[in-house]
Scaffold this motif. Structure first.
Motif, PDB file in Angstrom:
ATOM      1  N   GLU A  15       0.870  -1.167   0.000  1.00 13.21           N
ATOM      2  CA  GLU A  15       0.000   0.000   0.000  1.00 13.21           C
ATOM      3  C   GLU A  15       0.908   1.217   0.000  1.00 13.21           C
ATOM      4  N   ASP A  44      -2.786  -1.656  -2.776  1.00 17.30           N
ATOM      5  CA  ASP A  44      -3.948  -1.106  -2.079  1.00 17.30           C
ATOM      6  C   ASP A  44      -3.874   0.417  -2.240  1.00 17.30           C
ATOM      7  N   THR A  46      -6.200   2.677  -1.502  1.00 18.89           N
ATOM      8  CA  THR A  46      -7.263   3.328  -0.734  1.00 18.89           C
ATOM      9  C   THR A  46      -6.899   4.752  -0.300  1.00 18.89           C
ATOM     10  N   PHE A  47      -5.678   4.972   0.154  1.00 19.85           N
ATOM     11  CA  PHE A  47      -5.339   6.259   0.764  1.00 19.85           C
ATOM     12  C   PHE A  47      -5.322   7.416  -0.237  1.00 19.85           C
ATOM     13  N   SER A  66     -10.544   0.152  -0.786  1.00 23.74           N
ATOM     14  CA  SER A  66     -11.654   0.095   0.151  1.00 23.74           C
ATOM     15  C   SER A  66     -12.562   1.256  -0.263  1.00 23.74           C
ATOM     16  N   LYS A  69     -13.988   4.151   2.039  1.00 23.67           N
ATOM     17  CA  LYS A  69     -13.237   5.353   2.397  1.00 23.67           C
ATOM     18  C   LYS A  69     -13.527   6.484   1.405  1.00 23.67           C
ATOM     19  N   ILE A  78     -20.021   0.201   3.395  1.00 20.60           N
ATOM     20  CA  ILE A  78     -18.808  -0.620   3.379  1.00 20.60           C
ATOM     21  C   ILE A  78     -18.736  -1.318   2.029  1.00 20.60           C
ATOM     22  N   LEU A 198     -11.798   6.216   7.856  1.00 18.69           N
ATOM     23  CA  LEU A 198     -11.104   7.357   7.253  1.00 18.69           C
ATOM     24  C   LEU A 198     -11.749   7.652   5.911  1.00 18.69           C
TER      25      LEU A 198
HETATM   26  C1  LIG Z   1     -10.112   0.484   5.582  1.00 17.50           C
HETATM   27  C2  LIG Z   1      -9.025  -0.048   4.747  1.00 17.50           C
HETATM   28  C3  LIG Z   1      -9.109  -1.356   4.267  1.00 17.50           C
HETATM   29  C4  LIG Z   1     -10.269  -2.272   4.597  1.00 17.50           C
HETATM   30  O1  LIG Z   1     -11.410  -1.829   3.971  1.00 17.50           O
HETATM   31  P1  LIG Z   1     -12.911  -2.028   4.548  1.00 17.50           P
HETATM   32  O2  LIG Z   1     -13.733  -1.362   3.526  1.00 17.50           O
HETATM   33  O3  LIG Z   1     -12.961  -1.366   5.898  1.00 17.50           O
HETATM   34  O4  LIG Z   1     -13.123  -3.494   4.641  1.00 17.50           O
HETATM   35  C5  LIG Z   1      -8.066  -1.821   3.473  1.00 17.50           C
HETATM   36  N1  LIG Z   1      -7.016  -1.044   3.178  1.00 17.50           N
HETATM   37  C6  LIG Z   1      -6.901   0.216   3.614  1.00 17.50           C
HETATM   38  C7  LIG Z   1      -5.693   1.018   3.246  1.00 17.50           C
HETATM   39  C8  LIG Z   1      -7.900   0.764   4.412  1.00 17.50           C
HETATM   40  O5  LIG Z   1      -7.797   2.026   4.855  1.00 17.50           O
END
Ligand SMILES: *Cc1c(COP(=O)(O)O)cnc(C)c1O
Length: 254
Positions: A15, A44, A46-47, A66, A69, A78, A198
């Protein structure tokens, strides 16, 4: 990283920036290394969200988000997404999804699609707020260290600039003192909600050692650099002056 690859290794999962210390990984360099060893690379994302970073353009085979977020953005759903360009791999994952029944409800999809429409505006605001607050925290006498990839003092600032178009809205910092000071500070905040998630429009704050990372041992946390004075903040879309005023009054109480 190359030294950690073993005969049974199938993929490298990373990530960037990492949670909670906001370290930046060189996605292109890691992808080249992985492909030299016939490994898949999963990022990953997500951030930063797809608005700021596109790992597949840097060589990643699979990108996961995710959706809970930034993509949905309102802390009311979710979900997750797996993005890839490989038909055979897609068929395998799709088969598993169908067999396991991991499908989102229509209402969850509606919330995600509705949130997605403002992704660009929200990400710009998360980032401008975060940069202002990280800069302010860096000069604060009660703060020992700030982790934010958009600060020039960040050790991988240049890598971040090269591979992404922004630095996002997540900040971590170490408060002077230890767990007691961190907890007193968190309990004194009004505007920041104490919570683990977050990426929503409202600012959230948490204590990794007691919350998100409490399931790993103290030794593992120490090795990962997660101290008892570490605080992680998801900067929301509120007015930055209000956010700074709330942080300031909480600092004044410790
Ligand atoms: C929150 C998060 C996850 C998990 O995702 P959920 O939607 O809560 O299951 C995975 N990777 C990162 C970087 C996250 O912030």
């Amino acid at each position: 990283m190359e030294a950690a690859i073993r005969p049974e290794t199938k993929l490298i999962w990373l990530e960037s920036p990492t949670n909670p210390l906001l370290r930046v990984c060189d996605i292109k360099a890691i992808s080249e290394l992985a492909h030299k060893h016939n490994l898949l690379v999963v990022v990953d994302n997500t951030f930063l969200s797809p608005y700021f970073q596109n790992p597949s353009e840097l060589g990643a085979d699979i990108v996961v988000h995710s959706i809970t977020k930034y993509i949905a953005g309102h802390s009311d759903v979710i979900g997750g997404a797996i993005m890839l360009n490989d038909k055979a791999l897609y068929e395998k994952l799709k088969f598993s999804q169908n067999a396991l029944g991991v499908v989102p409800s229509p209402f969850d999809c509606y919330l995600v699609l509705r949130g997605l429409k403002t992704l660009s505006m929200r990400m710009e605001k998360h980032q401008s707020n975060a940069l202002a607050i990280a800069t302010w925290l860096e000069g604060h006498p009660k703060v020992a260290r700030v982790y934010y990839p958009g600060l020039k003092s960040h050790p991988q600032y240049e890598v971040g600039l090269r591979q992404a178009t922004g630095f996002g809205g997540m900040i971590s910092f170490e408060i002077n003192g230890g767990e007691k000071e961190a907890v007193d500070f968190l309990e004194s905040l009004d505007l920041f909600t104490l919570a683990e998630s977050l990426g929503g429009v409202e600012s959230l704050i948490e204590h990794p050692a007691l919350m998100t990372h409490s399931s790993i041992t103290a030794k593992e946390r120490a090795e990962a650099g997660i101290s008892d004075s570490l605080i992680r903040v998801s900067i929301g879309c509120e007015d930055k002056a209000d956010l700074i005023a709330d942080l300031e009054q909480a600092f004044a109480k410790i």
